[in-house]
Design an enzyme around this catalytic site. Structure first.
Site, mmCIF file in Angstrom:
data_model
loop_
_atom_site.group_PDB
_atom_site.id
_atom_site.type_symbol
_atom_site.label_atom_id
_atom_site.label_comp_id
_atom_site.label_asym_id
_atom_site.label_seq_id
_atom_site.Cartn_x
_atom_site.Cartn_y
_atom_site.Cartn_z
ATOM 1 N N LYS A 263 74.048 164.656 -19.942
ATOM 2 C CA LYS A 263 74.832 163.814 -19.024
ATOM 3 C C LYS A 263 73.884 163.197 -18.013
ATOM 4 C CE LYS A 263 77.671 165.369 -15.697
ATOM 5 N NZ LYS A 263 78.923 165.889 -15.061
ATOM 6 N N LYS B 45 85.747 171.573 -12.725
ATOM 7 C CA LYS B 45 84.880 172.448 -11.931
ATOM 8 C C LYS B 45 85.772 173.478 -11.250
ATOM 9 C CE LYS B 45 81.431 168.896 -10.814
ATOM 10 N NZ LYS B 45 82.089 167.648 -11.252
#
Length: 1693
Positions: free
Chosen positions: A1169, A1278
């Site tokens: 990423k 997250k």
């Protein structure tokens, strides 16, 4: 002052100038009675008014004294209300009130004026009109009244239906008489009568002058007469309140003893005559014809709070809701007032029956109808016909009947059936002869099977025309066979037979229909010519003996039922056996089958509340679809196992689910698997309770059959049984139910299209309290039973439900389940709506709808009912057959033609033909809108829901598969975690012994990507906390809290929450169902810790959940993965890889970024990423991505993350530029979340959600709904940002159901946090693979999770690093979940990384002596914490609180603040010593005295200034001190406080009320006082808090009631000087804190804000979410944040 003891009494002598009391007040002393001195004066008199215009009358005691209108207002406003527990009957309610009054008599109040109100909830069968009608003509207690609450043109016919709601009152606690207003002055009464829904209300009349001595009334504009009843029954929509009021004023009305005497007189009459029935209504209506006529009666409550005049014109124009046009009031033996209570054209029965009947047919028909009305049967369903003409004419002509006609006898009969279901009394059906009678058969069968009463009057040819070929003549004798409870055949009318035959036959027929077993009665009525009202002579001798009958309104024969009770001696031994079985059960289960009477629903709910057994509920019970006032997180005492039918799809659950005693309430059960479960529990004891003798035992397993009403049975059990239940059994079921409820709800909601299970859920969610549901058969009722919502917010006012004391509110549900046919459903539902007098929602299928289209004709006639909504689920055929085995075994064409009966009929056109509104819906949004709108309109509406059989089959199959897997998973988790001691019936409780934390600081290789810029010149560090959670068995769990400033968290605020949790969590039990993650953790936080889950910072909640799961895993010797998913844990013993995505923070040139990417690929990463939008121009990012793709090749997966930093245009530009780069997705490409879907559609580049999820503060699913677009390909979760594992699992499940990728990502947590995340990611991967398998989808490739942040850490928090490596077998960098589990279990903190560890700040307790005005105070002080600058925060509690209330908050801020809490005088450990010889010398404890004491305490505590934090009473003291003694006050936080009252009359009223409260406190003790104190509306929110009972228990520990009473009186806000003007000169910084739900103090705070003129650098008003008045109890974490920010901001300023 002095006192002297005289014959065990004390005569107090008070100066009249101060107290305005009698010369001598006698107060009896006993062990619980305390007496008050001058601090508690009776209401202060205002004798300077001239020509008082209002007076209070107590004619029943022989007094008629004038009392100033202010005094009248004071008396009413002094009222103290005590809520009593709900009861099973009106009689029990009266007993409870009598007991409460007796308790009061034993401890009589010491005030010479006052008012008490006792109230409780009673079942809906307690009818005000019935009670009123049962009162004897010889009544000696007045006034006596009934007031109909019907506002829609009420008539006397509506009364005869017996469903009118209203108010019954008897006796007068206080009566107010007013003359025309002089000089335009307003009545003070109109300003002070209370306003709450369940408070005292006054009833009466305007524009009349009542002479109580004569008694007479005269019309007099401007006059009024209103009174507060002594005993009152007030009916709301589906709940009734019984109340009693006592009022006294020694000098003008009566003494307390006299008030009790008059109450007892009223009680004796009410008690003696409270039994009633609907028959009394019709017989009583004649009593009203001689009453004085008056157009309106008023009910005075909130209207008069506005200071309006008590004038008819004002009431009519400004608040018509307070005026009622149907009522009757008896004011004396000879004086009555009434309106709309009887027919204006009452016939002369003697003349009619003896002379006016044109022929013998008309006479007999009229006698039949008249006797029916006398028996309470006033609803007639008439089919057109010639032979039935005499009956039709008689019914239509009777003044008390309500008639409806229908051309289809089948529909008509079902309509009558529905009416009886709704009203609990029979309708009368009139038909002609021949096949008209046969058409009644289906409804008769259903009524017989359902035990529903009906009276069928079938006209017939005379005997000589039967079986001879006469037209329309068939043999109607015993036409319905055994389905009719009895057949009666009248002879053709003749004057040779006494007419008494007709009356006694009707009496017998109705008695049979309404006696157990209830059912249909067939009465055949042959008629000879003439059938019309043609005149034909008849012999009047046939009516001889009817004189007495014609002179009254009573039935000819009255059947007196025997008084049966389950406690009767002949039943005692059998019932005792049942009670012993119930009491001895360990694994008992309550099963609620079909319950049709609201009283039975009430009784069943009371039984469940008492036994606390798990309750399995059928949709027909009314409690399957229920509404709650409290949060869905509340841990309900009653465990309703709503999902059992779905749970039993699991073989494991089915084998486990075996009860030792089953008590089934109500016979029929919809769910097939539940019936099978009951069968499988055999040979356990099965006790079936129903009020009929019918045999409902298809499996032949019932061991005890009790024929009883549910209320009777519940009463017997409640009085006799002390239930026992294994906690493990109950909690295991709770966990299973919670899991499947969440999973099925999630699956149903996630489906984009409109499905039939979604319809089943949504119809109830949009239904308002007071409505009712009627279900069709086949799929609609089955879907509702399995998938209906199990928690919906109650729409009744909170104060009403809390006053009722009910755990939840039911919804009246019924269906034609006797024979379970699909015929006559519309007709039945329309009749049900008429009978129950509610808004009814009918849910049915299309074939059922088409089967009864003639019912639409009944729908069009809005006769005596409220609007209806009919939801038709149209799948173009009989979809239920698709669920049967036959569907998979025969040809589809045969299914379509002979089973599905597929059709193409237009329901819209059918509705158009009948003039009924039609709405067609195809989407979820359209359904929601249609349901919401249609239930608020005043028209009938048919909502047609488009569906399709094949789609329905597929979705139901997938849903069943999905919930079966969820059931298996929940069973596996709970089985693994539920450790039971073989010698103990319950689980081994797991208790938290302590919680600690350590703060760490470790160096990073580079700044986190969340930081701004590429600052590599200085070392970067990561700071956070590691939680250590220890259990009492030695197990320890770890969790990491790693806040990031970018997420609006900082270390100081986070540590305060951790310190709070250290205190709050200790001693709490860890539940086995917490790892289910389906609301279990949120519920545990709310119920055990008492804090709203949303008030915990996301990083803190994540760390707490991590520690809890880790501790549970440690306790069981396994990993977090094992406890989350046992089967995955078993697999993990071999291999459980979690692939990891690398991360690049791209600030350099494209070549630099490509070099880093190629290096990562060389290390073995296959997914990378790259952060974008770091550069000014998207072209630079495009170049970097292209270069990376060129460098790493096509086999490496690339993701990019823009972090919402691009505008829409810039994001589109980037997307077009990297079109050929094959990106897996881009995270958050645009700065406006509303443009995300637009971006997907415009560019075709897949999008992943990240910040969009993280920014959600409430239920994330509500936000995610709009991102179901296929272009949204992934969600990046997250846990440390979204708020823990439970929220993360919720979002992940949604993504899985939508077919989207789920990526778990770290927020730069250390290896310790990563070890938990890796296990969680593996759990989700396994879960997703299982879902793909269940849905027969191709398995997805493994997902690389966002844990590449581990490479940022130069130093580690733990002594050993987490094993993340390149796996050559898989060709990628990965971690192993099993290794991660071992790592978390065995981890040791690196001492070099630990900055400091938590320390438990000692709370010191000491006394400070303060002398003032001859009084010595010993003030108890609690102190903890230290301050670097010498400052301190001083906390002041509210009335009845203590310094201990602040300990959790003090500990939270103790690391940086010196925190001090003070027990105010009379509270906690503070003592008061006065220098006098007796109680009369008790000192004044006014607010200026309190401020002086506080000022001296502060001087002793510190040389500097302090921050004051005061709540409620403490807030008033804090504000007063800050304004008057500011030399010691640096700043003040005012929590739920007020500057006082400005209006003198309001001050006087409040003084009076507080004095009376104080008197009650001292006289009756704390327990009584707290009942009344917390009954007030101010505490509505607190009463719903899970720690409310704990709070009350703490309040009961106060000892010095005299001083408490003094504080309440002397510190009354009515005595406190108003500080409103002082606010303008305030120099001390103030902050006003109020609860979101505290409307009163929010308004005060806003007004205070307008008065304070100095500028602040901080918000002046802070609103605490999810809290009412007691914000520091209801949401302490938000208060901690507010205090810290306030102190910090003011210091900075």
């Amino acid at each position: 002052m002095d006192y002297r003891i005289v014959n065990s009494q004390i005569t107090l002598q008070f100066p009249l100038t101060k107290l305005q009391l009698h010369q001598n007040t006698i107060i009896k002393i006993n062990k619980r009675t305390h007496f008050l001195k001058p601090a508690f004066p009776r209401f202060i008199r205002f004798n300077n008014r001239q020509n008082p215009i209002s007076k209070v009358v107590r004619s029943s005691m022989g007094k008629d004294r004038v009392l100033d209108d202010k005094e009248a207002a004071l008396l009413v406003n002094s009222c103290i209300t005590r809520n009593l527990a709900p009861v099973l009957s009106l009689e029990q309610g009266l007993d409870a009130i009598k007991a409460a009054v007796e308790e009061l008599k034993a401890n009589p109040p010491t005030c010479s004026s006052g008012m008490y109100r006792f109230q409780l909830a009673v079942p809906p069968s307690a009818k005000a009109l019935n009670w009123f009608c049962s009162q004897p003509e010889s009544s000696k207690v007045f006034p006596l009244f009934f007031l109909s609450s019907d506002k829609e043109n009420p008539t006397y016919e509506s009364l005869s239906l017996g469903r009118t709601r209203g108010v019954f009152g008897i006796g007068s606690a206080v009566s107010f008489k007013g003359s025309p207003h002089a000089s335009g002055k307003r009545s003070y009464l109109s300003r002070y009568l209370p306003a709450e829904l369940t408070s005292s209300k006054a009833y009466g009349f305007l524009d009349i002058e009542l002479d109580t001595k004569m008694p007479t009334i005269e019309r007099q504009t401007g006059s009024y007469y209103v009174f507060i009843p002594q005993i009152e029954l007030d009916e709301f929509e589906d709940i009734s309140f019984l109340s009693a009021t006592l009022a006294w004023d020694d000098s003008s009305m009566c003494t307390f003893s006299e008030a009790v005497q008059t109450f007892e007189s009223s009680f004796q009459q009410a008690r003696y005559t409270s039994a009633s029935g609907s028959q009394l209504i019709c017989s009583s209506l004649l009593k009203f014809k001689n009453a004085e006529k008056h157009t309106q009666m008023v009910r005075v409550n909130s209207l008069l709070m506005d200071g309006k005049k008590l004038e008819a014109s004002t009431l009519e124009l400004e608040d018509a809701s307070s005026c009622f046009s149907q009522f009757s009031a008896r004011l004396s033996p000879t004086l009555s007032i009434a309106n709309n209570m009887h027919s204006e054209h009452e016939t002369n029965k003697v003349n009619f029956f003896c002379q006016d009947s044109p022929n013998i047919n008309a006479l007999w028909a009229s006698l039949i109808v008249e006797e029916c009305t006398r028996l309470g049967l006033t609803y007639f369903c008439i089919a057109p016909g010639s032979r039935s003409s005499p009956l039709t004419i008689a019914a239509a002509s009777h003044p008390l009947t309500t008639c409806i006609a229908c051309i289809d006898e089948r529909s008509l009969a079902f309509h009558a059936l529905g009416y009886a279901k709704g009203s609990q009394k029979p309708a009368v059906v009139i038909t002609s002869s021949g096949t008209a009678v046969s058409n009644l058969f289906p409804a008769v069968v259903e009524a017989s099977q359902s035990f529903v009463p009906m009276l069928l009057l079938t006209a017939d040819r005379p005997p000589e025309l039967v079986d001879v070929g006469a037209n329309q003549a068939i043999n109607q004798v015993n036409h319905f066979g055994t389905f009719a409870r009895q057949f009666f055949s009248l002879p053709p009318p003749t004057d040779e037979i006494s007419a008494r035959l007709v009356l006694t036959t009707i009496d017998s027929a109705v008695h049979k229909a309404t006696s157990s077993p209830n059912g249909p009665i067939h009465m055949n009525c042959p008629f000879r010519e003439p059938l019309a009202n043609s005149v034909k002579d008849w012999n009047r001798k046939c009516v001889n003996g009817l004189d007495f009958w014609m002179s009254n309104a009573e039935p000819f024969t009255r059947y007196i039922p025997p008084q049966k009770s389950l406690s009767c001696s002949d039943m005692y031994s059998h019932m005792n056996e049942v009670l012993e079985l119930i009491e001895g059960a360990n694994d008992g289960v309550l099963v609620f089958g079909s319950i049709h009477k609201e009283d039975d629903m009430w009784g069943a709910l009371m039984l469940a509340k008492h036994l606390l057994w798990p309750v399995v509920i059928d949709v027909q019970s009314g409690l399957r679809l229920r509404k709650y006032l409290s949060s869905f997180l509340d841990r309900k005492d009653i465990l309703f196992v709503d999902q059992l039918d779905q749970l039993l799809q699991s073989d494991s659950v089915r084998a486990w689910m075996k009860a030792d005693v089953i008590v089934q309430i109500g016979s029929r059960i919809t769910g097939r698997r539940i019936s099978q479960m009951i069968n499988q529990s055999c040979p356990s004891s099965l006790i079936l309770v129903d009020d009929h003798p019918g045999r409902h035992d298809p499996s032949h397993i019932i061991t005890h059959r009790i024929q009883s009403t549910i209320s009777q049975f519940s009463d017997s059990v409640i009085k006799s049984c002390k239930p026992n239940i294994r906690k493990r059994w109950k909690e295991f079921l709770r966990g299973l139910d919670m899991m499947v409820a969440s999973e099925s709800s999630s699956f149903i909601s996630s489906e984009k299209s409109l499905t039939e299970p979604y319809v089943a859920r949504k119809i109830f969610e949009t239904l308002r309290c007071g409505s009712a549901l009627f279900f069709g058969n086949s799929m609609t009722i089955r879907d509702a039973d399995m998938y209906g919502s199990n928690w919906v917010q109650c729409t009744h006012p909170a104060s009403l439900m809390l006053s009722a004391g009910l755990p939840c509110h039911w919804v009246h549900v019924t269906a034609n389940r006797g024979a379970s046919g699909i015929d006559g459903l519309i007709s039945s539902a329309v009749g049900f709506a008429v009978g129950c007098n509610k808004r009814v929602l009918l849910v049915m299928g299309d074939v059922s709808f088409l089967h009864d289209t003639n019912g639409l004709a009944l729908l069009r006639h809005r006769t005596s009912r409220k609007p209806m909504v009919i939801v038709v689920v149209n799948n173009r055929g009989g979809a239920i057959f698709s669920q049967l085995p036959v569907a998979s075994t025969i040809d589809r064409n045969i299914m379509d033609q002979f089973f599905y009966t597929s059709h193409n009929v237009s329901i819209r056109h059918l509705c158009l033909a009948h003039g009924v509104k039609h709405v067609q819906v195809q989407t979820k949004a359209e359904l929601q809108n249609a349901l919401f709108t249609s239930q608020r309109e005043d028209v009938d509406c048919i909502v047609e829901v488009e569906s399709e059989i094949e789609t329905n089959i597929t979705f139901h199959n997938n849903l069943r598969t999905f919930t079966r897997q969820a059931s298996d998973h929940a069973y596996n988790v709970l089985s693994k975690l539920s450790i039971a001691d073989s010698t103990s019936p319950g689980p081994i409780d797991c208790i938290v012994s302590k919680m600690d934390y350590s703060q760490y600081r470790v160096q990073l290789n580079a700044p986190p990507t969340s930081s701004s810029g590429n600052s590599n010149n200085f070392p970067s560090y990561r700071e956070g906390f590691v939680i250590s959670l220890s259990l009492d068995d030695g197990s320890v769990g770890f969790g990491e809290v790693a806040p990031l400033e970018i997420h609006k968290e900082n270390l100081l605020d986070v540590e305060e929450q951790l310190r709070f949790l250290m205190h709050a969590i200790e001693g709490n039990t860890i539940s086995d169902n917490l790892p289910l993650l389906k609301g279990s953790l949120s519920s545990w936080i709310w119920n055990n810790l008492g804090i709203p889950p949303g008030s915990i910072f996301p990083s803190v909640r994540c760390g707490l959940e991590m520690a809890i799961l880790s501790a549970i895993a440690s306790r069981h010797g396994c990993s977090i993965l094992n406890v989350l998913h046992p089967s995955a844990g078993e697999l993990s013993k071999r291999s459980s890889p979690v692939q990891i995505c690398a991360l690049i923070d791209s600030y350099g040139s494209p070549m630099d970024t490509a070099f880093v990417a190629s290096t990562l690929v060389a290390e073995g990463f296959t997914t990378i990423k790259i952060k974008v939008a770091r550069r000014e121009d998207p072209d630079e990012d495009i170049a970097a991505i292209k270069e990376v793709r060129r460098k790493v090749g096509e086999n490496i997966v690339l993701r990019v993350d823009a972090n919402r930093k691009w505008t829409y245009d810039a994001a589109v530009k980037f997307a077009h530029g990297v079109k050929e780069c094959c990106l897996q997705y881009i995270e958050e490409p645009v700065d406006n979340e509303d443009d995300i879907v637009k971006f997907c559609e415009q560019t075709g580049l897949p999008v992943a959600l990240d910040e969009t999820i993280n920014s959600v503060t409430e239920n994330p699913l509500l936000v995610l709904r709009k991102y179901s677009h296929s272009g949204v390909a992934a969600v990046v979760i997250k846990p440390g940002v979204i708020g823990g594992f439970e929220n993360a699992a919720l979002v992940a499940r949604w993504a899985q159901q939508q077919g989207k990728m789920t990526v778990i990502s770290a927020a730069f947590e250390s290896d310790l946090g990563l070890s938990a995340y890796i296990q969680f990611a593996r759990y989700l991967d396994v879960q997703n693979a299982e879902m793909q398998s269940l849905m027969n989808k191709e398995p997805q490739s493994s997902t690389a999770h966002g844990f590449g942040t581990y490479k940022w850490f130069k130093e580690q928090v733990t002594t050993e690093p987490l094993n993340i490596h390149h796996n050559p077998q898989h060709g990628s960098v990965e971690a192993d979940a099993a290794d991660a589990g071992h790592f978390l279990q065995k981890c040791l903190l690196n001492p070099l990384a630990v900055v400091r560890t938590s320390d438990e700040k000692e709370v010191k307790e000491y006394q400070i002596a303060v002398d003032t005005e001859g009084v010595s105070f010993s003030i108890n002080v609690l102190e903890t914490g230290e301050s670097n600058d010498g400052s301190a925060v001083v906390f002041l509690h509210g009335f009845l609180g203590t310094s201990g209330d602040w300990i959790p908050i003090m500990k939270a801020i103790s690391s940086s603040t010196r925190s001090i809490a003070i027990d105010l005088p009379g509270h906690g450990g503070s003592k008061l010593q006065y220098h006098g010889e007796n109680d009369s010398d008790r000192p004044n404890l006014s607010i200026d005295v309190m401020a002086e004491v506080l000022h001296k305490v502060l001087k002793t505590l510190t040389h500097g200034k302090v921050t004051l934090v005061g709540y409620s009473m403490g807030a008033r003291i804090s504000l007063y001190t800050a304004l008057k003694c500011s030399d010691k006050i640096e700043r003040a936080m005012i929590i739920s406080g007020s500057p006082g009252l400005i209006d003198n009359d309001a001050r006087t009223t409040r003084k009076a009320k507080d004095d009376f409260r104080a008197s009650t406190l001292v006289s009756n003790g704390l327990e009584f006082f707290l009942d009344t104190w917390y009954a007030e509306e101010l505490w509505t929110s607190l009463r719903s808090h899970p720690h409310f009972k704990k709070t009350v228990t703490k309040r009961l520990k106060h000892q010095d009631l005299h001083t408490l009473g003094k504080v309440l009186s002397d510190l009354s806000i009515g005595r406190q000087p108003s500080l409103w003007e002082d606010l303008k000169q305030c120099k001390v910084p103030l902050q006003l804190v109020v609860g979101e739900k505290d409307a009163k103090f929010k308004a005060i705070a806003i007004e205070m804000q307008a008065r304070i003129i100095h500028e602040n650098s901080f918000p002046l008003v802070v609103e605490i979410p999810s809290a009412g008045h007691a914000v520091h109890v209801e949401n302490p974490l938000a208060v901690i944040t507010a205090i810290t920010q306030f102190v910090k901001t003011v210091k900075t300023t």
